[in-house]
Design an enzyme around this catalytic site. Structure first.
Site, PDB file in Angstrom:
ATOM      1  N   GLY A  53       0.753  -1.249   0.000  1.00 45.02           N
ATOM      2  CA  GLY A  53       0.000   0.000   0.000  1.00 45.02           C
ATOM      3  C   GLY A  53       0.780   1.294   0.000  1.00 45.02           C
ATOM      4  O   GLY A  53       0.202   2.353   0.230  1.00 45.02           O
ATOM      5  N   TRP A  55       2.079   2.989  -2.513  1.00 43.64           N
ATOM      6  CA  TRP A  55       1.642   3.903  -3.584  1.00 43.64           C
ATOM      7  C   TRP A  55       0.291   4.517  -3.193  1.00 43.64           C
ATOM      8  O   TRP A  55       0.038   5.681  -3.460  1.00 43.64           O
ATOM      9  CB  TRP A  55       1.553   3.174  -4.937  1.00 43.64           C
ATOM     10  CG  TRP A  55       2.898   3.000  -5.609  1.00 43.64           C
ATOM     11  CD1 TRP A  55       4.104   2.933  -4.983  1.00 43.64           C
ATOM     12  CD2 TRP A  55       3.160   2.899  -7.009  1.00 43.64           C
ATOM     13  NE1 TRP A  55       5.103   2.784  -5.915  1.00 43.64           N
ATOM     14  CE2 TRP A  55       4.565   2.752  -7.162  1.00 43.64           C
ATOM     15  CE3 TRP A  55       2.370   2.883  -8.156  1.00 43.64           C
ATOM     16  CZ2 TRP A  55       5.168   2.611  -8.411  1.00 43.64           C
ATOM     17  CZ3 TRP A  55       2.963   2.750  -9.402  1.00 43.64           C
ATOM     18  CH2 TRP A  55       4.346   2.619  -9.519  1.00 43.64           C
ATOM     19  N   ASP A  68      -5.774  -5.380  -5.039  1.00 41.11           N
ATOM     20  CA  ASP A  68      -4.684  -6.366  -5.002  1.00 41.11           C
ATOM     21  C   ASP A  68      -5.262  -7.752  -4.780  1.00 41.11           C
ATOM     22  O   ASP A  68      -6.328  -7.909  -4.176  1.00 41.11           O
ATOM     23  CB  ASP A  68      -3.660  -6.056  -3.899  1.00 41.11           C
ATOM     24  CG  ASP A  68      -2.297  -6.704  -4.195  1.00 41.11           C
ATOM     25  OD1 ASP A  68      -1.385  -5.984  -4.656  1.00 41.11           O
ATOM     26  OD2 ASP A  68      -2.164  -7.938  -4.011  1.00 41.11           O
ATOM     27  N   ASP A  84      -8.519  -9.716  -8.601  1.00 44.27           N
ATOM     28  CA  ASP A  84      -7.540  -9.996  -9.649  1.00 44.27           C
ATOM     29  C   ASP A  84      -7.739  -8.978 -10.777  1.00 44.27           C
ATOM     30  O   ASP A  84      -8.850  -8.855 -11.303  1.00 44.27           O
ATOM     31  CB  ASP A  84      -7.816 -11.423 -10.145  1.00 44.27           C
ATOM     32  CG  ASP A  84      -6.814 -11.889 -11.168  1.00 44.27           C
ATOM     33  OD1 ASP A  84      -6.086 -11.041 -11.730  1.00 44.27           O
ATOM     34  OD2 ASP A  84      -6.763 -13.103 -11.420  1.00 44.27           O
ATOM     35  N   ASP A 109       1.777  -1.086 -10.097  1.00 44.18           N
ATOM     36  CA  ASP A 109       3.133  -1.530  -9.743  1.00 44.18           C
ATOM     37  C   ASP A 109       3.152  -3.057  -9.677  1.00 44.18           C
ATOM     38  O   ASP A 109       3.930  -3.657  -8.953  1.00 44.18           O
ATOM     39  CB  ASP A 109       3.482  -0.904  -8.377  1.00 44.18           C
ATOM     40  CG  ASP A 109       4.925  -1.117  -7.983  1.00 44.18           C
ATOM     41  OD1 ASP A 109       5.767  -1.279  -8.877  1.00 44.18           O
ATOM     42  OD2 ASP A 109       5.208  -1.110  -6.770  1.00 44.18           O
ATOM     43  N   LYS A 149       4.486  -0.582 -14.092  1.00 49.04           N
ATOM     44  CA  LYS A 149       5.799  -1.251 -14.078  1.00 49.04           C
ATOM     45  C   LYS A 149       5.937  -2.081 -15.354  1.00 49.04           C
ATOM     46  O   LYS A 149       4.972  -2.714 -15.805  1.00 49.04           O
ATOM     47  CB  LYS A 149       5.869  -2.172 -12.851  1.00 49.04           C
ATOM     48  CG  LYS A 149       7.287  -2.643 -12.560  1.00 49.04           C
ATOM     49  CD  LYS A 149       7.342  -3.921 -11.766  1.00 49.04           C
ATOM     50  CE  LYS A 149       6.848  -3.890 -10.359  1.00 49.04           C
ATOM     51  NZ  LYS A 149       7.791  -3.301  -9.402  1.00 49.04           N
TER      52      LYS A 149
HETATM   53  N1  SAM Z   1       2.919  -0.652  -5.152  1.00 49.39           N
HETATM   54  C1  SAM Z   1       2.885  -1.506  -3.992  1.00 49.39           C
HETATM   55  C2  SAM Z   1       3.309  -0.681  -2.807  1.00 49.39           C
HETATM   56  O1  SAM Z   1       3.839   0.379  -3.025  1.00 49.39           O
HETATM   57  O2  SAM Z   1       3.087  -1.095  -1.670  1.00 49.39           O
HETATM   58  C3  SAM Z   1       3.760  -2.727  -4.161  1.00 49.39           C
HETATM   59  C4  SAM Z   1       3.203  -3.700  -5.172  1.00 49.39           C
HETATM   60  S1  SAM Z   1       3.998  -5.255  -5.138  1.00 49.39           S
HETATM   61  C5  SAM Z   1       5.531  -4.894  -5.887  1.00 49.39           C
HETATM   62  C6  SAM Z   1       3.189  -6.152  -6.408  1.00 49.39           C
HETATM   63  C7  SAM Z   1       1.771  -6.580  -6.086  1.00 49.39           C
HETATM   64  O3  SAM Z   1       1.164  -7.062  -7.277  1.00 49.39           O
HETATM   65  C8  SAM Z   1       1.660  -7.724  -5.084  1.00 49.39           C
HETATM   66  O4  SAM Z   1       1.047  -7.276  -3.902  1.00 49.39           O
HETATM   67  C9  SAM Z   1       0.776  -8.757  -5.808  1.00 49.39           C
HETATM   68  O5  SAM Z   1      -0.172  -9.370  -4.970  1.00 49.39           O
HETATM   69  C10 SAM Z   1       0.109  -7.900  -6.845  1.00 49.39           C
HETATM   70  N2  SAM Z   1      -0.458  -8.658  -7.981  1.00 49.39           N
HETATM   71  C11 SAM Z   1       0.209  -9.513  -8.796  1.00 49.39           C
HETATM   72  N3  SAM Z   1      -0.658 -10.028  -9.711  1.00 49.39           N
HETATM   73  C12 SAM Z   1      -1.873  -9.467  -9.475  1.00 49.39           C
HETATM   74  C13 SAM Z   1      -3.163  -9.602 -10.088  1.00 49.39           C
HETATM   75  N4  SAM Z   1      -3.365 -10.414 -11.122  1.00 49.39           N
HETATM   76  N5  SAM Z   1      -4.206  -8.885  -9.579  1.00 49.39           N
HETATM   77  C14 SAM Z   1      -4.011  -8.068  -8.502  1.00 49.39           C
HETATM   78  N6  SAM Z   1      -2.806  -7.901  -7.882  1.00 49.39           N
HETATM   79  C15 SAM Z   1      -1.756  -8.601  -8.368  1.00 49.39           C
END
Ligand code: SAM
Length: 298
Positions: A53, A55, A68, A84, A109, A149
């Site tokens: 969280g 961002w 997420d 998702d 991200d 990203k």
């Molecule tokens: N931007 C976040 C922060 O600043 O705290 C960090 C994000 S983290 C690098 C990547 C996130 O992408 C993970 O929490 C993962 O659960 C989520 N994620 C990956 N595939 C996803 C999907 N299909 N749907 C939703 N979230 C997804």
């Protein structure tokens, strides 16, 4: 290795804790904003793949919906959806929260659980970015911005071309807080202007040839090459460097715990098993692990 060694090796990890961000990624969004002025005039934003969280914290001055797969600890003023981003139901839920109004900014991200097989990781990351783009076409206002990203792998020009169909300006940016050693970068897509007659849907836009879009632009010298920009003030910390713990000689270093530890991480079960010395035990009598798991209430 002591708990402080990560503070030493990863300056942004340490600063995130000192400044109260849930993850070091906060600095990436802040540095992207420094360069592109992304937050100007934004009153509604969507944070895709938002957990834990940081961002959303950065954006929390505006009306924000955060999505997420994983559960995220509540954040004041942030509407959360556990879902998702590849599902149409998630897009619909976001739209419901905005009560028919469009977002000014969508950020993503998202990252898959990396496998270490680079081609596979790059492919999954690209699919995640396309899913984010699809959701964005449902919720972003014309003229709005999208940041996501991207892994700068060998097929990246294909993605740039897809993004250029929807945005008049696409730049690939690398904030200083993103390690040079990582292929991670961020596409900053400005001025959302979809092709005329485009109807948002959740399928891959590259596969939809019903719009008058020149996909041949990938060929030869005409292929899309987007500008690449390193961003973040040059005086900012270098994420690949190791810094001394005593950054400010007037203050004494003190170890700080993470601002918000994950609340239900997928690795929790493995950690508990390791703690109880139950991981990968050879010759354990059949059923012993099951008994132990139920004893641990897992
Ligand atoms: N931007 C976040 C922060 O600043 O705290 C960090 C994000 S983290 C690098 C990547 C996130 O992408 C993970 O929490 C993962 O659960 C989520 N994620 C990956 N595939 C996803 C999907 N299909 N749907 C939703 N979230 C997804």
């Amino acid at each position: 290795m002591g708990r402080s060694s990560k503070d030493k090796r990863d300056i942004y990890y340490r600063l995130a804790k000192e400044e109260g961000w849930r993850a070091r990624s906060a600095f990436k969004l802040l540095q992207l904003d420094e360069e592109f002025n992304l937050f100007k005039g934004v009153s509604r934003a969507v944070d895709l793949c938002a957990a834990p969280g940081s961002w959303s914290q950065v954006l929390s001055q505006v009306k924000i919906v955060a999505v997420d797969l994983q559960a995220m600890a509540p954040l004041p003023g942030v509407t959360q959806i556990q879902g998702d981003i590849t599902k149409i139901s998630t897009a619909q839920e976001i739209i419901r929260h905005f009560e028919g109004q469009s977002a000014d900014l969508v950020v993503c991200d998202g990252a898959p659980d990396v496998t270490g097989l680079h081609d596979v990781d790059e492919y999954i990351q690209a699919q995640l970015l396309l899913a984010a783009l699809n959701i964005t076409t449902h919720v972003l206002k014309p003229g709005g911005n999208f940041v996501a990203k991207i892994f700068r792998g060998k097929d990246v020009t294909l993605l740039y071309s897809q993004l250029k169909i929807f945005f008049s300006s696409v730049t690939c940016a690398k904030p200083r807080s993103s390690r040079n050693s990582s292929i991670e970068a961020f596409v900053v897509c400005q001025n959302y202007s979809p092709p005329e007659g485009y109807v948002p849907n959740m399928s891959n836009p590259l596969l939809d040839h019903s719009y008058n879009v020149d996909f041949n632009q990938l060929e030869g010298p005409n292929r899309i090459i987007v500008p690449f920009l390193a961003c973040g003030d040059l005086s900012a910390f270098d994420s690949d460097r190791t810094y001394p713990l005593q950054l400010d000689s007037s203050k004494e270093y003190q170890y700080l715990p993470p601002t918000q530890p994950p609340i239900r991480p997928p690795y929790q079960q493995a950690c508990q098993l390791r703690k109880n010395n139950l991981l990968a035990k050879e010759d354990s009598p059949s059923g012993a692990l099951d008994d132990s798991l139920s004893a641990l209430d897992l």
